[in-house]
Design a protein around this motif. Structure first.
Motif, PDB file in Angstrom:
ATOM      1  N   ALA A  14      -6.472 -10.005 -19.299  1.00  0.00           N
ATOM      2  CA  ALA A  14      -7.426  -9.027 -19.995  1.00  0.00           C
ATOM      3  C   ALA A  14      -7.747  -9.548 -21.233  1.00  0.00           C
ATOM      4  CB  ALA A  14      -6.680  -7.813 -20.082  1.00  0.00           C
ATOM      5  N   ALA A  15      -7.138 -10.957 -21.763  1.00  0.00           N
ATOM      6  CA  ALA A  15      -7.538 -11.621 -22.892  1.00  0.00           C
ATOM      7  C   ALA A  15      -7.064 -10.929 -24.153  1.00  0.00           C
ATOM      8  CB  ALA A  15      -8.980 -12.118 -22.980  1.00  0.00           C
ATOM      9  N   ILE A  16      -5.903 -10.411 -24.025  1.00  0.00           N
ATOM     10  CA  ILE A  16      -5.433  -9.787 -25.570  1.00  0.00           C
ATOM     11  C   ILE A  16      -5.316 -10.899 -26.428  1.00  0.00           C
ATOM     12  CG2 ILE A  16      -3.262  -8.761 -26.291  1.00  0.00           C
ATOM     13  CD1 ILE A  16      -4.615  -7.104 -24.023  1.00  0.00           C
ATOM     14  N   PRO A  17      -5.916 -10.399 -27.660  1.00  0.00           N
ATOM     15  CA  PRO A  17      -5.837 -11.383 -28.495  1.00  0.00           C
ATOM     16  C   PRO A  17      -4.784 -12.043 -29.165  1.00  0.00           C
ATOM     17  CG  PRO A  17      -6.817  -9.429 -29.142  1.00  0.00           C
ATOM     18  CD  PRO A  17      -6.604  -9.315 -27.964  1.00  0.00           C
ATOM     19  N   ILE A  40     -15.363  -9.221 -32.093  1.00  0.00           N
ATOM     20  CA  ILE A  40     -15.934  -8.314 -31.073  1.00  0.00           C
ATOM     21  C   ILE A  40     -14.912  -8.401 -29.857  1.00  0.00           C
ATOM     22  CG2 ILE A  40     -17.959  -7.887 -29.728  1.00  0.00           C
ATOM     23  CD1 ILE A  40     -19.676  -9.040 -32.067  1.00  0.00           C
ATOM     24  N   ALA A  41     -14.867  -9.579 -29.391  1.00  0.00           N
ATOM     25  CA  ALA A  41     -14.404 -10.080 -27.905  1.00  0.00           C
ATOM     26  C   ALA A  41     -12.885  -9.304 -27.990  1.00  0.00           C
ATOM     27  CB  ALA A  41     -13.977 -11.574 -27.782  1.00  0.00           C
ATOM     28  N   ALA A  42     -11.865  -9.581 -29.322  1.00  0.00           N
ATOM     29  CA  ALA A  42     -10.982  -8.856 -29.275  1.00  0.00           C
ATOM     30  C   ALA A  42     -10.824  -7.539 -29.505  1.00  0.00           C
ATOM     31  CB  ALA A  42     -10.086  -9.514 -30.699  1.00  0.00           C
ATOM     32  N   THR A  43     -11.792  -6.715 -30.021  1.00  0.00           N
ATOM     33  CA  THR A  43     -11.864  -5.305 -30.069  1.00  0.00           C
ATOM     34  C   THR A  43     -12.231  -4.806 -28.789  1.00  0.00           C
ATOM     35  OG1 THR A  43     -13.069  -5.803 -32.158  1.00  0.00           O
ATOM     36  CG2 THR A  43     -13.034  -3.577 -31.270  1.00  0.00           C
ATOM     37  N   VAL A  44     -13.098  -5.294 -27.899  1.00  0.00           N
ATOM     38  CA  VAL A  44     -13.569  -5.082 -26.517  1.00  0.00           C
ATOM     39  C   VAL A  44     -12.522  -4.988 -25.780  1.00  0.00           C
ATOM     40  CG1 VAL A  44     -14.873  -5.931 -24.663  1.00  0.00           C
ATOM     41  CG2 VAL A  44     -15.888  -5.622 -26.726  1.00  0.00           C
ATOM     42  N   ALA A  45     -11.628  -5.979 -25.627  1.00  0.00           N
ATOM     43  CA  ALA A  45     -10.390  -6.175 -24.833  1.00  0.00           C
ATOM     44  C   ALA A  45      -9.467  -5.225 -25.149  1.00  0.00           C
ATOM     45  CB  ALA A  45      -9.687  -7.734 -24.892  1.00  0.00           C
TER      46      ALA A  45
END
Lengths: 102, 628
Positions: B388-391, B512-517
């Protein structure tokens, strides 16, 4: 020397040939069939003689001697075959020799 | 040390050979030692060679082990080419392969086909190693077909059940469609270059073709066809979910970590041709983008734990294709490596769960396993986090973030690719944590039968560590700026050009990517923990969509109508030999006439004379008429 018109000779040869052919077709006795074949051969020989006389060439007579020689050979083989047929089948009926039916 | 390269594929091959020849007469213990030992040794040699490769700064190492065949001016050898790209694949195949072999010893312990299983698995590793080490396309194709064969054998491993055999045939036939395209591509390459040596082709291609050349584009598309089949991308993706019929270690090794990424390897290896065929490269990206979205949607609706993971694999390979399509070569390979770690981990953990619950595949019958199986829970959670690409903490974040960033900031990237990748990332984290929450939280629905032993737990833990720490070898500019991976691949794969003026937006994209994940995880938490009723409401209100996605967008039905049914129809007709009818007619006619004429053969002499006479008369008459 009085010559006979070539047509008469040819008609005679043709008639003889037809007679021989018909009797080969209608006869069932193999000896009669052999005789009829001889008649046909002689009819052909006659046609050669007539044609040779018409053109004044010796070829016709040469051919006739050929035919006579061949007829002699043919008769000897033919008679031998007829003897064999008679030995095997005890008859001279050509229709009896139908074992080669497809 | 590097001259021992030939041993790496040879050892698994010898392992497979021994296991096949000795058959089931071997005790399980010995079979396990041979099976794992051959891969373990190969992994050890890979490590030593890798160390030497890196310390001596070798660019590439070439080794002709054996001549295979030589025809006219073409000679093909078992010759290996080791460069950074093959080294990365080598590392993943042998190490992840070794861990999966270890795990299999525990997983398959009570199975009757224990020896057969390890024989197939060893053969697979050998074929996969040949594929990535090959210096010519013929040897690559041998490996390519070899892994296909092993995939077929292992999907249908439990052949007693009809559906497993069906799944195996489906996988084999569907990948064959792609393989045919690949073979035609190879023929065309040979026709143009008169060689199938990969390095030679890559050097000659730019001299021969100008960018956008038609032949280059055609060949690139044909190679893409092969890659699409093997890597289960649109439109040949529907075999992979069914391939889950095989044992879980097989799904982990073949249908997640290695074989399905062969397409990625092929395109990365032939990158020179794709650079000359921008249209084909764009389509690589488009296929990747569409596939990652549709597979993600299907993963959202599955109930079978392994099918979720299968669709997720398709989706993640879609990311790799997207990266290849935008020229982010090293990002694709980086994501491949990280994906191999976490997806193998997820499959193995899922396999453990299924094994412990007596082959219960439906995750809605699981639940509450968090306390029952803590090791599996924590490792699965790690893998899921990485997927899930958790930041920051997970490796998956770094690899996926790189693709997302280059989809936006790369010179070949564009808004559409970025939006697709971002949407995909959101869907990924939703279905991943749906899986986690449904399986491990809530109340226990099925009793845990047996607990995994150390053999099964250790590989999980090692892979979990790799799924966390693997990302540290490549960190973005904004976070430490480590570029070990792209430096390593630098000599082999060209670096990605950034769009002018885009550099500054990297941090924004990352946020953005982190928020989305994270919002995906939150949504899954709300839907499956806080208010499960809402999830059911959504499911019933979008019943048709749910069904469509559940059936994998009905691609199977589409192919059924378009290809399978017409083919079956044709075969039905041809069952009575349509083409043979002409010859059968000829025979019948001859027979008929033969029989008719045979009847005239009466044996009656006078009939024959009649026939001769009639014939003579006819010929005479004709000669009179025609030649008067």
């Amino acid at each position: 020397m009085e010559t006979i018109a070539v047509e008469y000779g040819l008609v005679l040869a043709g008639t003889l040939f037809a007679l021989g052919l018909i009797s080969v077709l209608v006869r069932r006795n193999v000896i009669f069939m052999l005789i009829s074949v001889e008649i046909m051969l002689n009819a052909a020989g006659l046609a050669f003689i007539v044609a040779g006389a018409r053109w004044g060439q010796a070829d016709g007579q040469v051919m006739f001697i050929f035919i006579v020689t061949m007829a002699a050979a043919e008769v000897s083989v033919g008679l031998a075959l007829i003897l064999q047929i008679y030995h095997q089948l005890k008859t001279l009926d050509s229709d009896a020799a139908d074992k080669m039916k497809g | 040390m590097i001259h021992l390269l030939w041993l790496i594929p040879t050892l698994p091959f010898l392992g497979a050979l021994t296991l096949v020849l000795a058959g089931s007469s071997l005790p399980r213990r010995i079979a396990a030692i041979i099976g794992c030992g051959s891969i373990g040794l190969a992994a050890l040699i890979t490590l030593l060679i890798g160390y030497e490769f890196l310390t001596t700064h070798t660019r590439a190492y070439h080794d002709v082990a054996w001549s295979w065949f030589a025809v006219a001016d073409l000679s093909v050898g078992f010759s290996f080419h080791l460069d950074a790209l093959s080294l990365v694949f080598l590392f993943v195949i042998t190490f992840v392969g070794f861990l999966i072999h270890l795990y299999s010893v525990g997983f398959m312990h009570d199975d009757e086909g224990f020896t057969r299983f390890f024989a197939y698995l060893n053969l697979f590793v050998c074929a996969m190693l040949l594929l990535v080490l090959a210096d010519n396309l013929v040897l690559l194709y041998l490996g390519w077909e070899g892994v296909g064969l092993c995939s077929y054998l292992l999907i249908g491993f439990w052949y007693d059940e009809e559906k497993n055999g069906y799944a195996a045939r489906k996988a084999f036939i569907m990948t064959r469609v792609g393989d045919t395209a690949l073979a035609i591509g190879l023929f065309m390459l040979f026709g143009v270059f008169h060689t199938l040596d990969i390095q030679e082709i890559l050097t000659k291609a730019p001299q021969l073709w100008s960018p956008g050349s038609q032949t280059a584009t055609l060949i690139a598309f044909l190679l893409l066809g092969g890659a699409v089949g093997k890597s289960a991308q649109l439109p040949l993706q529907s075999w992979l979910p069914d391939a889950m019929a095989g044992p879980s270690p097989v799904s982990a090794l073949i249908h997640a970590a290695t074989m399905v990424t062969a397409g990625v390897y092929l395109i990365a290896r032939m990158h020179g041709i794709y650079e000359l065929a921008p249209l084909a490269q764009l389509w690589v990206g488009i296929i990747g983008a569409i596939t990652l979205l549709i597979a993600g949607c299907s993963a959202l609706t599955q109930n079978d734990l392994k099918r979720v993971l299968a669709y997720s694999t398709i989706s993640q390979i879609g990311y790799m294709f997207l990266a290849l399509g935008i020229g982010a070569w090293s990002a694709a390979v980086f994501h491949f490596m990280i994906h191999a770690f976490f997806k193998a981990l997820l499959f193995l953990a899922a396999g453990t769960v299924i094994w412990a619950l007596h082959h219960e595949h439906d995750m809605f019958n699981m639940g509450g396993l968090r306390k029952r199986m803590p090791v599996v829970y924590w490792t699965f959670l790690t893998g899921a986090g990485s997927l899930a690409a958790i930041p920051l903490v997970t490796a998956g974040f770094y690899s996926k973030d790189q693709i997302l960033w280059l989809a936006w900031g790369g010179a070949q990237g564009n808004l559409w690719f970025f939006v697709a990748a971002l949407t995909g990332a959101f869907i990924t984290s939703v279905y991943t944590f749906r899986m986690v929450f449904v399986t491990f939280f809530g109340e226990e629905k099925t009793h845990v039968g047996h607990h995994p032993g150390r053999l099964m737990n250790v590989p999980l833990i090692v892979l979990a560590v790799l799924s966390l720490a693997g990302g540290l070898i490549e960190l973005p500019h904004t976070l430490g700026h480590v570029t070990l991976m792209s430096d390593l691949l630098g000599p082999v794969l060209p670096s990605t050009v950034l769009r002018a003026g885009a550099e500054s937006s990297e941090i924004v994209i990352q946020l953005i990517a982190a928020t989305v994940a994270l919002s995906g995880v939150l949504l899954a938490y709300i839907l499956y923990i806080v208010k499960p009723a809402v999830a059911d409401d959504i499911k019933s209100s979008c019943y048709e969509v749910h069904r469509l996605w559940y059936a994998g967008w009905r691609f199977d039905d589409l192919y059924n109508v378009l290809i399978v049914r017409p083919f079956v129809w044709l075969s039905q007709i041809n069952k009575h030999d349509v083409i043979d009818r002409f010859y059968a007619g000829l025979v019948a006619g001859t027979e008929y006439f033969g029989r008719t004429f045979a009847r005239t053969q009466t044996g009656v002499l006078r009939w024959y004379i009649m026939g001769i006479t009639a014939g003579a008369v006819l010929i005479l008459a004709l000669s009179l008429v025609i030649n008067p």
